[in-house]
Design an enzyme around this catalytic site. Structure first.
Site, PDB file in Angstrom:
ATOM      1  N   LYS A  51       9.206  33.762 -21.400  1.00  0.00           N
ATOM      2  CA  LYS A  51       9.156  32.372 -20.949  1.00  0.00           C
ATOM      3  C   LYS A  51       8.008  32.128 -19.972  1.00  0.00           C
ATOM      4  O   LYS A  51       7.518  31.003 -19.875  1.00  0.00           O
ATOM      5  CB  LYS A  51      10.496  31.947 -20.338  1.00  0.00           C
ATOM      6  CG  LYS A  51      11.672  32.061 -21.314  1.00  0.00           C
ATOM      7  CD  LYS A  51      11.341  31.499 -22.696  1.00  0.00           C
ATOM      8  CE  LYS A  51      12.343  31.914 -23.756  1.00  0.00           C
ATOM      9  NZ  LYS A  51      12.134  33.248 -24.326  1.00  0.00           N
ATOM     10  N   GLY A 175       7.951  38.342 -40.112  1.00  0.00           N
ATOM     11  CA  GLY A 175       9.247  37.832 -39.685  1.00  0.00           C
ATOM     12  C   GLY A 175       9.132  36.435 -39.134  1.00  0.00           C
ATOM     13  O   GLY A 175       8.528  36.220 -38.074  1.00  0.00           O
ATOM     14  N   SER A 177      11.439  34.355 -37.892  1.00  0.00           N
ATOM     15  CA  SER A 177      12.650  33.913 -37.214  1.00  0.00           C
ATOM     16  C   SER A 177      12.326  33.717 -35.731  1.00  0.00           C
ATOM     17  O   SER A 177      11.184  33.508 -35.369  1.00  0.00           O
ATOM     18  CB  SER A 177      13.786  34.914 -37.423  1.00  0.00           C
ATOM     19  OG  SER A 177      15.039  34.357 -37.067  1.00  0.00           O
ATOM     20  N   TYR A 178      13.338  33.793 -34.875  1.00  0.00           N
ATOM     21  CA  TYR A 178      13.204  33.351 -33.489  1.00  0.00           C
ATOM     22  C   TYR A 178      12.090  34.067 -32.728  1.00  0.00           C
ATOM     23  O   TYR A 178      11.222  33.424 -32.125  1.00  0.00           O
ATOM     24  CB  TYR A 178      14.555  33.501 -32.771  1.00  0.00           C
ATOM     25  CG  TYR A 178      15.666  32.783 -33.502  1.00  0.00           C
ATOM     26  CD1 TYR A 178      15.871  31.421 -33.323  1.00  0.00           C
ATOM     27  CD2 TYR A 178      16.478  33.447 -34.413  1.00  0.00           C
ATOM     28  CE1 TYR A 178      16.855  30.735 -34.016  1.00  0.00           C
ATOM     29  CE2 TYR A 178      17.473  32.770 -35.117  1.00  0.00           C
ATOM     30  CZ  TYR A 178      17.652  31.415 -34.917  1.00  0.00           C
ATOM     31  OH  TYR A 178      18.633  30.751 -35.619  1.00  0.00           O
ATOM     32  N   GLY A 180       9.571  35.956 -33.872  1.00  0.00           N
ATOM     33  CA  GLY A 180       8.275  35.768 -34.509  1.00  0.00           C
ATOM     34  C   GLY A 180       7.684  34.399 -34.255  1.00  0.00           C
ATOM     35  O   GLY A 180       6.474  34.260 -34.006  1.00  0.00           O
ATOM     36  N   LEU A 181       8.519  33.373 -34.287  1.00  0.00           N
ATOM     37  CA  LEU A 181       8.021  32.016 -34.081  1.00  0.00           C
ATOM     38  C   LEU A 181       7.579  31.789 -32.645  1.00  0.00           C
ATOM     39  O   LEU A 181       6.550  31.141 -32.386  1.00  0.00           O
ATOM     40  CB  LEU A 181       9.093  30.996 -34.464  1.00  0.00           C
ATOM     41  CG  LEU A 181       9.535  31.005 -35.935  1.00  0.00           C
ATOM     42  CD1 LEU A 181      10.572  29.920 -36.181  1.00  0.00           C
ATOM     43  CD2 LEU A 181       8.361  30.833 -36.877  1.00  0.00           C
ATOM     44  N   HIS A 436      18.614   5.980 -17.755  1.00  0.00           N
ATOM     45  CA  HIS A 436      17.412   5.554 -18.479  1.00  0.00           C
ATOM     46  C   HIS A 436      16.213   5.664 -17.541  1.00  0.00           C
ATOM     47  O   HIS A 436      16.330   5.378 -16.347  1.00  0.00           O
ATOM     48  CB  HIS A 436      17.572   4.093 -18.935  1.00  0.00           C
ATOM     49  CG  HIS A 436      16.308   3.515 -19.505  1.00  0.00           C
ATOM     50  ND1 HIS A 436      15.922   3.728 -20.811  1.00  0.00           N
ATOM     51  CD2 HIS A 436      15.332   2.744 -18.937  1.00  0.00           C
ATOM     52  CE1 HIS A 436      14.776   3.099 -21.033  1.00  0.00           C
ATOM     53  NE2 HIS A 436      14.395   2.495 -19.897  1.00  0.00           N
TER      54      HIS A 436
END
Length: 455
Positions: A51, A175, A177-178, A180-181, A436
Protein backbone atom coordinates in the site's frame (compact mmCIF):
# COMPACT_ATOMS: atom_id res chain seq x y z
CA UNK A 1 16.50 -31.70 27.48
CA UNK A 2 12.98 -30.50 26.77
CA UNK A 3 11.81 -27.05 27.72
CA UNK A 4 8.26 -27.03 29.04
CA UNK A 5 5.96 -24.07 28.33
CA UNK A 6 2.31 -23.32 28.96
CA UNK A 7 1.89 -22.34 25.30
CA UNK A 8 3.85 -22.35 22.06
CA UNK A 9 3.07 -19.95 19.23
CA UNK A 10 4.61 -20.70 15.84
CA UNK A 11 4.59 -17.64 13.61
CA UNK A 12 4.12 -13.97 14.35
CA UNK A 13 1.40 -12.94 11.94
CA UNK A 14 -1.72 -10.90 12.62
CA UNK A 15 -3.19 -13.71 14.72
CA UNK A 16 -0.13 -15.02 16.55
CA UNK A 17 1.26 -11.69 17.72
CA UNK A 18 -1.82 -10.32 19.53
CA UNK A 19 -2.50 -13.79 20.95
CA UNK A 20 1.05 -13.81 22.30
CA UNK A 21 0.50 -10.70 24.38
CA UNK A 22 -2.93 -11.88 25.51
CA UNK A 23 -1.52 -15.17 26.79
CA UNK A 24 1.38 -13.40 28.46
CA UNK A 25 -0.99 -10.98 30.17
CA UNK A 26 -2.66 -13.98 31.80
CA UNK A 27 0.70 -15.02 33.26
CA UNK A 28 1.29 -17.91 30.86
CA UNK A 29 4.85 -18.91 30.01
CA UNK A 30 4.90 -18.63 26.21
CA UNK A 31 7.44 -19.78 23.64
CA UNK A 32 7.24 -17.55 20.57
CA UNK A 33 8.90 -18.84 17.39
CA UNK A 34 9.54 -16.84 14.23
CA UNK A 35 11.90 -17.79 11.40
CA UNK A 36 12.07 -14.41 9.63
CA UNK A 37 10.79 -11.02 10.84
CA UNK A 38 8.10 -10.58 13.45
CA UNK A 39 4.86 -9.13 12.14
CA UNK A 40 4.02 -11.74 9.52
CA UNK A 41 3.09 -11.32 5.86
CA UNK A 42 0.89 -8.24 6.25
CA UNK A 43 3.49 -6.08 7.90
CA UNK A 44 6.60 -7.27 6.08
CA UNK A 45 5.64 -8.34 2.56
CA UNK A 46 1.90 -7.77 2.27
CA UNK A 47 -0.50 -4.96 3.10
CA UNK A 48 1.91 -2.41 4.56
CA UNK A 49 4.60 -2.41 1.85
CA UNK A 50 2.26 -2.84 -1.10
CA UNK A 51 0.00 0.00 0.00
CA UNK A 52 2.99 2.32 0.31
CA UNK A 53 3.75 1.44 -3.32
CA UNK A 54 0.10 2.01 -4.27
CA UNK A 55 0.36 5.49 -2.72
CA UNK A 56 3.52 6.31 -4.69
CA UNK A 57 1.92 5.03 -7.90
CA UNK A 58 -1.13 7.18 -7.21
CA UNK A 59 1.10 10.27 -6.94
CA UNK A 60 2.48 9.43 -10.38
CA UNK A 61 -1.07 9.21 -11.72
CA UNK A 62 -2.06 12.51 -10.08
CA UNK A 63 0.78 14.36 -11.77
CA UNK A 64 0.11 12.76 -15.14
CA UNK A 65 -3.61 13.61 -14.94
CA UNK A 66 -3.33 17.07 -13.40
CA UNK A 67 -4.65 18.64 -16.61
CA UNK A 68 -7.90 16.74 -16.14
CA UNK A 69 -8.76 19.04 -13.25
CA UNK A 70 -7.42 22.26 -14.71
CA UNK A 71 -3.91 22.19 -13.24
CA UNK A 72 -1.15 22.93 -15.73
CA UNK A 73 2.05 20.98 -15.21
CA UNK A 74 5.33 21.34 -17.04
CA UNK A 75 8.44 19.31 -16.39
CA UNK A 76 9.52 15.72 -15.98
CA UNK A 77 8.90 13.28 -13.18
CA UNK A 78 9.82 9.67 -12.57
CA UNK A 79 9.60 6.93 -9.99
CA UNK A 80 12.66 6.84 -7.73
CA UNK A 81 12.71 3.15 -6.87
CA UNK A 82 15.37 3.54 -4.19
CA UNK A 83 13.40 6.27 -2.42
CA UNK A 84 10.13 4.34 -2.76
CA UNK A 85 11.77 1.21 -1.34
CA UNK A 86 13.45 3.17 1.48
CA UNK A 87 10.11 4.68 2.51
CA UNK A 88 8.55 1.23 2.57
CA UNK A 89 11.43 -0.27 4.55
CA UNK A 90 11.35 2.54 7.12
CA UNK A 91 7.65 2.04 7.72
CA UNK A 92 8.13 -1.69 8.26
CA UNK A 93 11.20 -1.28 10.49
CA UNK A 94 9.39 1.03 12.88
CA UNK A 95 6.58 -1.45 13.42
CA UNK A 96 8.91 -4.46 13.69
CA UNK A 97 11.02 -2.67 16.30
CA UNK A 98 7.88 -1.88 18.29
CA UNK A 99 6.96 -5.57 18.43
CA UNK A 100 10.49 -6.61 19.38
CA UNK A 101 10.58 -4.06 22.20
CA UNK A 102 7.28 -5.33 23.59
CA UNK A 103 8.58 -8.91 23.47
CA UNK A 104 11.88 -8.08 25.16
CA UNK A 105 10.12 -6.24 27.96
CA UNK A 106 7.73 -9.08 28.82
CA UNK A 107 9.07 -11.65 31.27
CA UNK A 108 6.48 -14.24 30.26
CA UNK A 109 7.60 -14.36 26.61
CA UNK A 110 10.56 -16.48 25.46
CA UNK A 111 11.48 -15.62 21.88
CA UNK A 112 13.11 -18.14 19.54
CA UNK A 113 14.44 -16.95 16.17
CA UNK A 114 14.44 -19.99 13.89
CA UNK A 115 12.41 -22.46 11.89
CA UNK A 116 10.04 -24.62 13.90
CA UNK A 117 9.57 -28.31 13.11
CA UNK A 118 7.03 -30.60 14.73
CA UNK A 119 8.47 -33.75 16.29
CA UNK A 120 5.09 -34.94 17.55
CA UNK A 121 1.74 -33.39 18.38
CA UNK A 122 3.02 -31.48 21.39
CA UNK A 123 6.74 -31.28 20.69
CA UNK A 124 8.46 -28.72 18.51
CA UNK A 125 12.14 -28.36 17.68
CA UNK A 126 13.83 -25.05 16.91
CA UNK A 127 17.60 -24.44 16.66
CA UNK A 128 18.30 -27.94 18.05
CA UNK A 129 16.15 -27.24 21.11
CA UNK A 130 13.00 -29.19 21.92
CA UNK A 131 9.99 -27.30 23.22
CA UNK A 132 6.80 -28.84 24.54
CA UNK A 133 3.41 -27.47 25.61
CA UNK A 134 -0.17 -28.62 26.00
CA UNK A 135 -1.30 -25.59 23.95
CA UNK A 136 0.18 -24.90 20.53
CA UNK A 137 -0.96 -22.18 18.17
CA UNK A 138 0.08 -22.47 14.52
CA UNK A 139 0.18 -19.16 12.63
CA UNK A 140 2.65 -19.96 9.86
CA UNK A 141 0.93 -18.23 6.94
CA UNK A 142 1.60 -19.03 3.31
CA UNK A 143 3.91 -18.29 0.40
CA UNK A 144 3.78 -17.79 -3.34
CA UNK A 145 3.16 -20.92 -5.37
CA UNK A 146 5.91 -21.51 -7.93
CA UNK A 147 5.22 -24.26 -10.50
CA UNK A 148 8.10 -26.59 -11.36
CA UNK A 149 8.54 -25.19 -14.86
CA UNK A 150 9.55 -21.82 -13.41
CA UNK A 151 12.04 -23.10 -10.82
CA UNK A 152 15.06 -22.55 -13.09
CA UNK A 153 13.70 -19.37 -14.69
CA UNK A 154 14.59 -16.03 -13.03
CA UNK A 155 11.36 -14.85 -11.47
CA UNK A 156 9.91 -12.54 -8.87
CA UNK A 157 7.26 -13.24 -6.24
CA UNK A 158 5.22 -10.84 -4.13
CA UNK A 159 8.20 -10.81 -1.73
CA UNK A 160 11.16 -10.27 -4.06
CA UNK A 161 9.38 -7.74 -6.27
CA UNK A 162 9.34 -5.39 -3.27
CA UNK A 163 13.15 -5.46 -3.14
CA UNK A 164 13.71 -4.13 -6.66
CA UNK A 165 15.94 -1.07 -6.77
CA UNK A 166 15.62 -0.53 -10.51
CA UNK A 167 12.44 -0.16 -12.51
CA UNK A 168 11.72 -3.14 -14.78
CA UNK A 169 11.74 -2.22 -18.45
CA UNK A 170 9.01 -4.77 -19.20
CA UNK A 171 7.33 -6.63 -16.35
CA UNK A 172 5.49 -9.78 -17.36
CA UNK A 173 2.99 -10.99 -14.76
CA UNK A 174 1.59 -14.51 -14.84
CA UNK A 175 -1.74 -14.41 -13.04
CA UNK A 176 -4.58 -11.95 -13.49
CA UNK A 177 -5.97 -11.99 -9.99
CA UNK A 178 -5.62 -9.75 -6.93
CA UNK A 179 -1.85 -9.75 -6.43
CA UNK A 180 -1.05 -9.61 -10.14
CA UNK A 181 -3.41 -6.73 -10.81
CA UNK A 182 -2.18 -4.61 -7.92
CA UNK A 183 1.48 -4.98 -8.88
CA UNK A 184 0.63 -4.58 -12.55
CA UNK A 185 -0.93 -1.16 -12.03
CA UNK A 186 1.78 -0.10 -9.57
CA UNK A 187 4.64 -0.78 -11.95
CA UNK A 188 2.81 0.53 -15.01
CA UNK A 189 2.30 3.83 -13.21
CA UNK A 190 5.94 3.78 -12.13
CA UNK A 191 6.88 3.63 -15.80
CA UNK A 192 7.33 -0.04 -16.73
CA UNK A 193 5.72 -1.75 -19.66
CA UNK A 194 3.40 -4.36 -18.15
CA UNK A 195 1.82 -7.45 -19.67
CA UNK A 196 -0.51 -9.64 -17.62
CA UNK A 197 -0.97 -13.24 -18.74
CA UNK A 198 -4.06 -15.05 -17.50
CA UNK A 199 -4.98 -18.71 -17.92
CA UNK A 200 -8.72 -17.97 -17.88
CA UNK A 201 -10.99 -15.98 -20.13
CA UNK A 202 -10.99 -12.92 -17.86
CA UNK A 203 -9.25 -11.39 -14.88
CA UNK A 204 -10.30 -12.22 -11.29
CA UNK A 205 -12.76 -14.95 -12.26
CA UNK A 206 -13.96 -15.10 -8.64
CA UNK A 207 -15.75 -11.80 -9.22
CA UNK A 208 -18.88 -11.15 -11.26
CA UNK A 209 -18.21 -10.53 -14.95
CA UNK A 210 -19.21 -6.87 -14.75
CA UNK A 211 -16.49 -6.22 -12.16
CA UNK A 212 -13.82 -8.05 -14.17
CA UNK A 213 -14.74 -6.11 -17.30
CA UNK A 214 -14.74 -2.72 -15.58
CA UNK A 215 -11.39 -3.29 -13.85
CA UNK A 216 -9.84 -4.48 -17.08
CA UNK A 217 -11.17 -1.35 -18.78
CA UNK A 218 -9.40 1.08 -16.47
CA UNK A 219 -6.23 -1.00 -16.28
CA UNK A 220 -6.08 -0.97 -20.08
CA UNK A 221 -6.59 2.80 -19.92
CA UNK A 222 -3.46 2.88 -17.73
CA UNK A 223 -1.66 1.08 -20.55
CA UNK A 224 -1.50 -2.50 -19.25
CA UNK A 225 -1.64 -5.23 -21.89
CA UNK A 226 -3.46 -8.52 -21.37
CA UNK A 227 -3.18 -12.03 -22.80
CA UNK A 228 -6.03 -14.42 -21.98
CA UNK A 229 -6.72 -18.15 -22.38
CA UNK A 230 -3.07 -18.99 -21.75
CA UNK A 231 -3.70 -22.69 -21.17
CA UNK A 232 -0.12 -23.67 -21.94
CA UNK A 233 2.84 -21.48 -20.99
CA UNK A 234 6.40 -22.53 -21.80
CA UNK A 235 9.03 -20.28 -20.15
CA UNK A 236 12.62 -19.79 -21.27
CA UNK A 237 15.53 -17.48 -20.45
CA UNK A 238 18.39 -16.42 -22.70
CA UNK A 239 20.52 -14.65 -20.11
CA UNK A 240 18.91 -11.30 -20.77
CA UNK A 241 15.20 -11.73 -21.39
CA UNK A 242 12.50 -14.00 -20.05
CA UNK A 243 10.27 -15.37 -22.79
CA UNK A 244 6.92 -17.10 -22.42
CA UNK A 245 5.54 -19.15 -25.31
CA UNK A 246 1.76 -19.19 -24.95
CA UNK A 247 -0.32 -22.02 -26.42
CA UNK A 248 2.61 -22.78 -28.78
CA UNK A 249 1.69 -19.64 -30.71
CA UNK A 250 2.21 -16.24 -29.08
CA UNK A 251 5.54 -15.32 -27.49
CA UNK A 252 5.93 -12.57 -24.92
CA UNK A 253 9.40 -11.44 -23.81
CA UNK A 254 10.35 -9.08 -21.03
CA UNK A 255 13.05 -8.00 -18.62
CA UNK A 256 11.33 -9.31 -15.48
CA UNK A 257 8.80 -12.04 -14.65
CA UNK A 258 6.44 -11.87 -11.66
CA UNK A 259 4.58 -15.04 -10.67
CA UNK A 260 1.19 -14.27 -9.14
CA UNK A 261 -0.40 -17.66 -9.72
CA UNK A 262 -1.54 -18.40 -6.19
CA UNK A 263 -0.35 -19.18 -2.70
CA UNK A 264 0.25 -22.30 -0.64
CA UNK A 265 0.26 -22.79 3.15
CA UNK A 266 3.56 -23.15 5.00
CA UNK A 267 2.42 -26.27 6.82
CA UNK A 268 5.01 -28.40 4.99
CA UNK A 269 7.82 -26.23 6.36
CA UNK A 270 6.85 -27.01 9.98
CA UNK A 271 6.70 -30.74 9.10
CA UNK A 272 3.06 -31.12 9.98
CA UNK A 273 3.32 -34.72 8.74
CA UNK A 274 5.07 -35.62 12.01
CA UNK A 275 1.81 -35.03 13.86
CA UNK A 276 -1.72 -36.42 13.83
CA UNK A 277 -3.07 -32.96 12.93
CA UNK A 278 -5.52 -33.22 10.04
CA UNK A 279 -4.78 -31.32 6.84
CA UNK A 280 -6.65 -31.22 3.54
CA UNK A 281 -5.23 -32.16 0.15
CA UNK A 282 -3.98 -28.61 -0.41
CA UNK A 283 -2.05 -28.59 2.85
CA UNK A 284 -4.40 -26.35 4.83
CA UNK A 285 -4.98 -27.37 8.44
CA UNK A 286 -8.55 -28.47 9.14
CA UNK A 287 -10.12 -26.58 12.04
CA UNK A 288 -13.50 -26.28 13.72
CA UNK A 289 -15.48 -23.09 14.31
CA UNK A 290 -13.03 -22.06 17.04
CA UNK A 291 -9.83 -22.61 15.02
CA UNK A 292 -9.07 -25.79 16.97
CA UNK A 293 -7.63 -28.76 15.09
CA UNK A 294 -8.59 -32.40 15.60
CA UNK A 295 -5.90 -32.52 18.31
CA UNK A 296 -7.18 -30.96 21.53
CA UNK A 297 -5.24 -27.88 22.53
CA UNK A 298 -3.72 -27.29 19.10
CA UNK A 299 -5.09 -24.40 17.07
CA UNK A 300 -4.37 -23.12 13.57
CA UNK A 301 -4.89 -19.44 12.85
CA UNK A 302 -4.55 -17.22 9.80
CA UNK A 303 -3.81 -18.23 6.23
CA UNK A 304 -2.71 -21.77 7.10
CA UNK A 305 -6.23 -22.85 8.11
CA UNK A 306 -7.77 -22.01 4.75
CA UNK A 307 -10.64 -20.06 6.32
CA UNK A 308 -9.51 -16.72 4.98
CA UNK A 309 -6.48 -15.22 3.32
CA UNK A 310 -6.61 -11.74 4.76
CA UNK A 311 -5.19 -9.78 7.65
CA UNK A 312 -8.66 -9.06 8.99
CA UNK A 313 -9.66 -12.75 8.99
CA UNK A 314 -6.39 -13.67 10.71
CA UNK A 315 -6.99 -11.08 13.39
CA UNK A 316 -10.54 -12.35 13.78
CA UNK A 317 -9.11 -15.85 14.24
CA UNK A 318 -7.15 -14.44 17.19
CA UNK A 319 -10.32 -12.88 18.60
CA UNK A 320 -12.17 -16.19 18.24
CA UNK A 321 -9.42 -18.18 19.97
CA UNK A 322 -9.06 -15.68 22.80
CA UNK A 323 -12.81 -15.69 23.33
CA UNK A 324 -12.80 -19.49 23.30
CA UNK A 325 -9.98 -19.73 25.84
CA UNK A 326 -10.91 -16.94 28.23
CA UNK A 327 -14.54 -15.91 27.68
CA UNK A 328 -17.91 -17.34 26.68
CA UNK A 329 -17.01 -19.15 23.43
CA UNK A 330 -19.54 -17.00 21.57
CA UNK A 331 -17.34 -16.01 18.61
CA UNK A 332 -17.12 -18.38 15.65
CA UNK A 333 -15.62 -18.50 12.17
CA UNK A 334 -19.03 -19.25 10.69
CA UNK A 335 -20.42 -15.98 12.05
CA UNK A 336 -18.20 -13.73 9.97
CA UNK A 337 -19.26 -12.27 6.66
CA UNK A 338 -16.75 -12.40 3.84
CA UNK A 339 -15.25 -9.01 3.08
CA UNK A 340 -12.14 -7.93 1.22
CA UNK A 341 -10.71 -5.32 -1.08
CA UNK A 342 -8.78 -5.17 -4.32
CA UNK A 343 -6.45 -2.20 -3.99
CA UNK A 344 -6.12 -1.19 -7.57
CA UNK A 345 -7.02 2.42 -8.26
CA UNK A 346 -9.94 2.94 -8.11
CA UNK A 347 -10.35 0.20 -5.52
CA UNK A 348 -12.91 -2.54 -5.08
CA UNK A 349 -14.59 -3.07 -1.72
CA UNK A 350 -16.67 -6.24 -1.42
CA UNK A 351 -18.75 -7.91 1.27
CA UNK A 352 -21.01 -10.94 1.31
CA UNK A 353 -22.00 -12.90 -1.78
CA UNK A 354 -21.32 -12.13 -5.41
CA UNK A 355 -24.29 -12.07 -7.75
CA UNK A 356 -23.25 -15.44 -9.21
CA UNK A 357 -23.07 -17.00 -5.72
CA UNK A 358 -26.50 -15.68 -4.77
CA UNK A 359 -28.11 -16.97 -7.97
CA UNK A 360 -26.47 -20.37 -7.57
CA UNK A 361 -28.13 -20.68 -4.15
CA UNK A 362 -31.55 -19.96 -5.63
CA UNK A 363 -32.02 -16.74 -3.68
CA UNK A 364 -34.90 -14.51 -4.72
CA UNK A 365 -32.54 -11.72 -5.68
CA UNK A 366 -32.92 -7.97 -5.96
CA UNK A 367 -30.15 -5.58 -7.00
CA UNK A 368 -29.60 -1.87 -6.68
CA UNK A 369 -26.89 -0.57 -8.98
CA UNK A 370 -25.46 2.87 -9.70
CA UNK A 371 -22.64 3.79 -12.08
CA UNK A 372 -19.91 6.05 -10.67
CA UNK A 373 -20.32 8.22 -13.77
CA UNK A 374 -23.74 9.19 -12.37
CA UNK A 375 -22.43 10.19 -8.94
CA UNK A 376 -21.71 13.89 -8.50
CA UNK A 377 -18.72 13.51 -6.16
CA UNK A 378 -17.03 11.05 -8.53
CA UNK A 379 -17.51 13.49 -11.42
CA UNK A 380 -16.20 16.38 -9.33
CA UNK A 381 -13.06 14.34 -8.59
CA UNK A 382 -12.75 13.32 -12.29
CA UNK A 383 -12.73 9.65 -11.18
CA UNK A 384 -15.76 8.04 -12.76
CA UNK A 385 -14.71 4.45 -13.39
CA UNK A 386 -16.73 1.77 -11.61
CA UNK A 387 -20.11 1.26 -9.99
CA UNK A 388 -21.78 0.26 -6.75
CA UNK A 389 -24.06 -2.75 -6.46
CA UNK A 390 -26.10 -3.92 -3.47
CA UNK A 391 -27.80 -7.33 -3.41
CA UNK A 392 -30.95 -7.92 -1.37
CA UNK A 393 -32.80 -11.14 -0.51
CA UNK A 394 -36.37 -10.32 -1.53
CA UNK A 395 -37.76 -12.82 0.98
CA UNK A 396 -36.04 -11.30 4.03
CA UNK A 397 -35.32 -7.71 2.92
CA UNK A 398 -31.76 -8.22 4.14
CA UNK A 399 -28.62 -7.25 2.25
CA UNK A 400 -26.65 -10.36 1.32
CA UNK A 401 -23.81 -8.84 -0.68
CA UNK A 402 -22.40 -5.63 -2.04
CA UNK A 403 -19.53 -4.22 -4.00
CA UNK A 404 -18.32 -0.67 -4.40
CA UNK A 405 -15.89 -0.42 -7.30
CA UNK A 406 -14.73 3.16 -7.57
CA UNK A 407 -13.17 6.02 -5.72
CA UNK A 408 -13.39 5.35 -1.97
CA UNK A 409 -14.95 1.93 -2.50
CA UNK A 410 -12.62 0.16 -0.06
CA UNK A 411 -13.80 2.45 2.75
CA UNK A 412 -17.45 2.86 1.78
CA UNK A 413 -18.30 -0.85 1.67
CA UNK A 414 -17.93 -1.15 5.46
CA UNK A 415 -21.08 0.93 5.97
CA UNK A 416 -23.02 -1.75 4.11
CA UNK A 417 -21.24 -4.56 5.94
CA UNK A 418 -22.30 -3.10 9.28
CA UNK A 419 -25.97 -3.31 8.28
CA UNK A 420 -25.45 -6.93 7.24
CA UNK A 421 -23.98 -7.81 10.65
CA UNK A 422 -26.91 -6.08 12.33
CA UNK A 423 -29.26 -8.28 10.29
CA UNK A 424 -31.46 -5.28 9.58
CA UNK A 425 -33.60 -4.59 6.54
CA UNK A 426 -31.97 -2.76 3.65
CA UNK A 427 -34.60 -0.08 4.28
CA UNK A 428 -32.57 1.05 7.30
CA UNK A 429 -30.01 2.69 5.02
CA UNK A 430 -32.41 3.30 2.16
CA UNK A 431 -34.30 5.72 4.41
CA UNK A 432 -31.26 7.30 6.06
CA UNK A 433 -30.05 10.85 5.42
CA UNK A 434 -26.44 10.79 4.25
CA UNK A 435 -23.80 13.51 4.07
CA UNK A 436 -23.54 15.45 0.80
CA UNK A 437 -21.44 15.59 -1.31
CA UNK A 438 -20.04 12.06 -0.94
CA UNK A 439 -19.97 8.81 -2.84
CA UNK A 440 -21.83 7.17 0.06
CA UNK A 441 -24.87 9.41 -0.35
CA UNK A 442 -25.87 7.42 -3.42
CA UNK A 443 -26.27 4.16 -1.45
CA UNK A 444 -29.79 5.13 -0.23
CA UNK A 445 -30.71 6.33 -3.72
CA UNK A 446 -29.42 3.08 -5.23
CA UNK A 447 -31.61 1.09 -2.85
CA UNK A 448 -34.75 2.98 -3.84
CA UNK A 449 -34.93 1.23 -7.20
CA UNK A 450 -34.22 -2.46 -6.76
CA UNK A 451 -34.57 -4.75 -9.75
CA UNK A 452 -35.20 -8.49 -9.75
CA UNK A 453 -32.22 -10.51 -11.02
CA UNK A 454 -32.77 -13.95 -12.51
CA UNK A 455 -29.51 -14.70 -14.31
Amino acid sequence: MKQKFDSIIIGSGQAGTPLLFSLASKGKKVAFIEKTQVGGTCLNVGCTPTKTYVASARRMWDIKHSNDVGVDFEGSFKANMNAIKDRKDASIAKSVQGIHSAIENNKHIHFFKGEAHFISDNEVSVNDEILTADEIFINVGGRAFVPDEYKDIPHLTNVSVLNLKELPEHLIIVGGSYIGLEFGQIFKRFGSKVTIIERGERIISREDIAISDEIQKFLKADGIEFVFNAKKITPSYNGNQVSLKINDEVEVSGSHLLLAIGRKPNTDIVKIENTTISVNKRGFINVNDYCETNVKGIFALGDCNGKGAFTHTAYNDYQIVENYLFADKSRKISDRISTYGLFVDPPLGRCGMTKAEALSKGINLLEGKREMSRIARAKEKAETYGFMSVLVDADTDQIIGACVLGTGGDEIVTSILNVMYAKKSYKLIRDSVVLHPTISELIPTTLEKLKAIHE
